[in-house]
Design an enzyme around this catalytic site. Structure first.
Site, PDB file in Angstrom:
ATOM      1  CG  HIS A 479      -8.183   3.612  -2.879  1.00 18.89           C
ATOM      2  ND1 HIS A 479      -8.542   2.305  -2.677  1.00 18.89           N
ATOM      3  CD2 HIS A 479      -6.886   3.588  -3.295  1.00 18.89           C
ATOM      4  CE1 HIS A 479      -7.515   1.513  -2.952  1.00 18.89           C
ATOM      5  NE2 HIS A 479      -6.506   2.275  -3.340  1.00 18.89           N
ATOM      6  CD  GLU A 480      -5.358   6.883  -4.862  1.00 24.50           C
ATOM      7  OE1 GLU A 480      -4.274   6.663  -4.278  1.00 24.50           O
ATOM      8  OE2 GLU A 480      -5.841   6.096  -5.695  1.00 24.50           O
ATOM      9  CG  HIS A 483      -2.840   4.488  -0.605  1.00 30.39           C
ATOM     10  ND1 HIS A 483      -2.485   3.219  -0.207  1.00 30.39           N
ATOM     11  CD2 HIS A 483      -3.563   4.336  -1.747  1.00 30.39           C
ATOM     12  CE1 HIS A 483      -2.950   2.330  -1.069  1.00 30.39           C
ATOM     13  NE2 HIS A 483      -3.624   2.982  -2.004  1.00 30.39           N
ATOM     14  CD  GLU A 502      -2.944  -0.351  -3.599  1.00 28.57           C
ATOM     15  OE1 GLU A 502      -4.086   0.095  -3.361  1.00 28.57           O
ATOM     16  OE2 GLU A 502      -2.033   0.358  -4.066  1.00 28.57           O
TER      17      GLU A 502
END
Length: 799
Positions: A479-480, A483, A502
């Site tokens: 997930h990170e 980003h 997000e």
């Protein structure tokens, strides 16, 4: 726009007048003092203005109306301890790292490393005060407004950039004899517009200019949300000094950083991802349109490690008296809100062995694979871009380091370190070029309020991801990493459109994690369907238990991206404390992207996504930028009535569950992994109904081994049961080893314990609140009732 802002309201003001003048570069020179819990020093800002900023040349009137008449008083600083001004000579060939200076004006004796040791001339702060009169002529003067909160501003001065040796190369004169404001601004203009291939020279000159002497104090004042600066007689942004130095210090209670202790009990400080962003760390322009570069020198005691958003893997420079200096820089323009710093007694965690599998993942792409990467002209402002570097486009695994308190070394070795190469490689296989050249990962202290946070070149992870199996750690890491593309390399022009960051990261974490595990297509599909099932339950809960106005992904509708004439704006609900725990932007954004991917087919969708990344990296976007490009790339036969307007209507501008999603979930069949969970739930219900003493021998239930996400779904279903006996809960605990599972599973387990008053396992709740959710330990009795169950353990999985 009404700028009479009430700090008790939940909207976040962005005060900077970015339509008049823009910060292009920051140079920070800071000391970290753990005893007083302050960060102090100076920041030099380099500006650029132009015709487009001259629509309203003076913004004094507009801003002064936002506060009482007290805020319209401008002053020179009051007497205080004097920051030193370094007036040493500068030569560009010495490089940026030559500008390390010691704390409290000490001489730098590290000549061995090329640092100068010329005597410094201390420049005291004037003790005089000044209150300008309120005559009409004041309204004709240009007022610079910066976002600022919880800072003690000591002095503001113009920087004499013309005093830097060799700087005349940026002027038309071979020798600088007469120095004017216009000449200084011309020098800054030439410096900030240097071509990308001269970035090293540019950083060196920025550093030199930041050490140049001041050439005149500027008038300033602060209010709740801003720092206001002016120069007497200067009427336009063009004439305002384009290089200024601000001496300031943070406050221990400042909301941009948190002072705490790490898991080993040692002091540390880090940016916590505050709703007010970095304005309590340094004065800045917060609106995302103010994309800038930065470089920083940070000094701390020699026992501390300084990590920061920076392209270089900084190493400490030893200064005298046990002090070290750390230097970082960034050449890719980004909003100041993305700047991150962490100072603590971190230990670098190195893998014990480097497997051949990891080495194989670092291979270059074959020519056919390289063809799918978009190397060529980019659409962003000029900077040294990795998308234009062929060797960077083929780099599957970027250099990375892991830092944590020493007491977490074993946990990092067992859970985290071996996951990073496959997760980075998986991300590259899906999206192509990594936007950033390197990555630091830090395990932050236990008071960190979420599972992770991504910033340029650095990711914060909660210690909670290190427990249980590798599943939670891998998905959060993915997930990170996502980003880096969505949220950082491509940012939202209007922060209310949080789904653009997000929603994408949530959708991509499943894809990255499946690739990192090298799952077969049918296994990946099953696991992603199970995730969708869990998120569907969570979204329904969010919609039932949150205000309708906070469920809208594009709350400003047709006014999205609009700002006032000066560039200031307000972020709707930006300070609402409930927003920290809400996941609507994650979930509705995820389901929209999943809906679009299903409509196009994965192959078409992800080919488009790579094109989108190539088109918009290094830029800010609105929802329509993504949707318009997407629809242009959808074959006519697959559009089936899709348009930007109906996507806005159904998904982005309405509260509640989007109608297309409602129809899909009602018509869809349960996936195989979810059906397996349903069968296990029935078994547990039968076990729970059995009397304590059975008259005849009955066959024992045989329970299947479940994946972590299946365990979460199982516990979610069991939470719907009105009563579970202590015997049943004991069997659950032993069957699945629940206290040893990851934090997401233990979160649901703790809810069951509390709901059914299972006192034998209260120690598990205590452990969870202390180690995984310390930020809500005092809120355990604040229960929200939903469908007959308690929802008291607030669990945030924000960016």
């Amino acid at each position: 726009m009404d700028l009479k802002l009430d700090p008790s309201r939940d909207d976040l003001p962005l005060m900077a007048n970015t339509n008049h003048i823009l910060v292009k570069h920051y140079v920070l020179d800071l000391n970290v003092d753990f005893e007083s819990q302050i960060i102090e020093g100076s920041i030099v800002l380099f500006f650029e203005s132009g015709n487009r900023f001259e629509k309203q040349s003076g913004s004094t009137k507009e801003t002064c109306q936002s506060e009482s008449s007290e805020a319209c008083r401008f002053r020179m600083p009051e007497p205080c301890h004097s920051p030193g001004t370094d007036t040493r000579t500068f030569s560009p060939k010495t490089g940026y790292n030559d500008f390390a200076i010691c704390v409290k004006g000490e001489k730098d004796t590290s000549g061995k490393d090329g640092n100068h040791d010329n005597p410094e001339q201390a420049c005291g702060i004037s003790s005089s005060t000044y209150c300008c009169d309120t005559g009409n002529h004041r309204n004709e003067e240009f007022l610079l407004v910066l976002d600022c909160c919880d800072l003690s501003v000591l002095k503001v001065e113009e920087v004499d950039v013309a005093a830097v040796p060799g700087i005349e190369k940026f002027t038309k004169s071979p020798k600088l004899t007469v120095v004017s404001e216009e000449l200084r601004n011309q020098i800054v203009h030439e410096l900030v517009t240097l071509p990308a291939d001269r970035w090293r020279e540019q950083l060196d000159y920025y550093a030199g200019c930041s050490q140049a002497p001041g050439c005149g104090d500027l008038l300033f004042d602060t209010d709740t949300w801003s720092l206001q600066i002016r120069k007497t007689g200067t009427q336009t942004a063009t004439d305002f000094p384009h290089a200024i130095r601000i001496w300031y210090s943070t406050k221990p209670q400042g909301r941009s950083v948190t002072w705490t202790s790490d898991q080993s009990g040692r002091p540390c400080v880090y940016t916590i991802g505050s709703p007010i962003n970095n304005r309590a760390l340094f004065p800045c322009q917060e609106p995302p349109v103010a994309m800038s570069t930065w470089q920083a020198t940070v000094r701390a005691a020699a026992s501390f490690v300084v990590l920061m958003s920076g392209e270089n893997s900084a190493k400490p420079t030893q200064l005298q008296e046990g002090c070290t200096s750390w230097h970082y820089y960034v050449t890719m323009p980004m909003p100041a809100s993305t700047f991150t710093i962490a100072v603590g007694s971190w230990t670098e965690m190195k893998p014990e062995l480097c497997s051949s599998k990891d080495l194989a993942a670092e291979r270059s792409l074959s020519p056919s694979e390289t063809d799918s990467r978009y190397v060529g002209i980019c659409g962003h402002v000029e900077y040294p871009c990795r998308f234009q570097n062929l060797s960077a486009t083929t780099q599957e695994i970027i250099p990375h380091r892991v830092f944590a308190p020493l007491c977490l070394q074993d946990a990092c070795q067992e859970t985290l370190l071996h996951l990073i190469p496959p997760c980075l490689s998986a991300a590259h296989s899906v999206l192509g070029t990594h936007p950033f050249s390197r990555l630091d990962i830090l395990i932050v202290p236990a008071n960190f309020p979420s599972l992770g946070m991504a910033s340029p070149h650095i990711i914060f992870l909660s210690q909670s991801v290190l427990t249980g199996t590798s599943h939670l750690c891998g998905t959060r890491l993915c997930h990170e990493i996502a980003h880096a593309w969505f949220g950082l390399a491509i940012g939202a022009r209007d922060w209310t459109e949080e789904w653009l960051s997000e929603g994408f990261a949530t959708h991509l974490e499943d894809v990255f994690w499946a690739a990192a595990q090298q799952l077969a297509p049918h296994e990946a599909q099953e696991q992603q369907e199970l995730k969708a099932c869990l998120r569907w339950l969570r979204l329904q809960d969010e919609v039932r238990n949150s205000p309708q106005e906070m469920q809208v992904l594009r709350p400003n509708k047709e006014k999205t991206g609009h700002v006032s004439d000066s560039g200031s704006s307000v972020i709707k609900h930006g300070l609402n404390p409930e927003k920290v725990f809400m996941q609507v932007h994650y979930l509705k954004g995820y389901f929209l992207l999943r809906f679009l991917a299903q409509r196009l087919g994965d192959e078409t969708y992800f080919a488009f996504l790579r094109k989108f990344v190539h088109t918009f990296h290094g830029q800010l976007i609105l929802s329509q930028d993504f949707l318009q490009l997407l629809l242009e790339n959808i074959p006519e036969e697959k559009r089936l009535g899709l348009s930007v307007e109906n996507i806005f209507r159904d998904w982005l501008e309405s509260s509640g569950i989007p109608q297309p999603l409602q129809r899909e979930r009602q018509a869809g069949a349960e996936c195989g992994l979810a059906r397996q969970v349903s069968a296990e739930v029935e078994k547990w219900i039968r076990v729970n109904r059995r009397p304590r003493k059975r008259k005849r021998r009955e066959a024992e239930e045989v329970f299947e081994k479940l994946l972590p996400d299946q365990l979460i779904l199982l516990l979610e279903h069991l939470l719907e049961q009105k009563t579970l006996t202590a015997r049943t809960l004991h069997s659950l605990e032993k069957t699945y080893h629940l206290p040893q599972q990851d934090a997401e599973v233990r979160h649901r387990w703790c809810e069951l314990i509390v709901k059914h008053k299972y006192t034998k396992a209260y120690k598990d709740v205590e452990r969870f609140l202390q180690e995984d959710q310390q930020n809500v330990i005092h809120g355990i009795t604040a229960w929200n009732k939903r469908r007959g169950r308690t929802k008291g353990l607030l669990w945030s999985s924000r960016i």
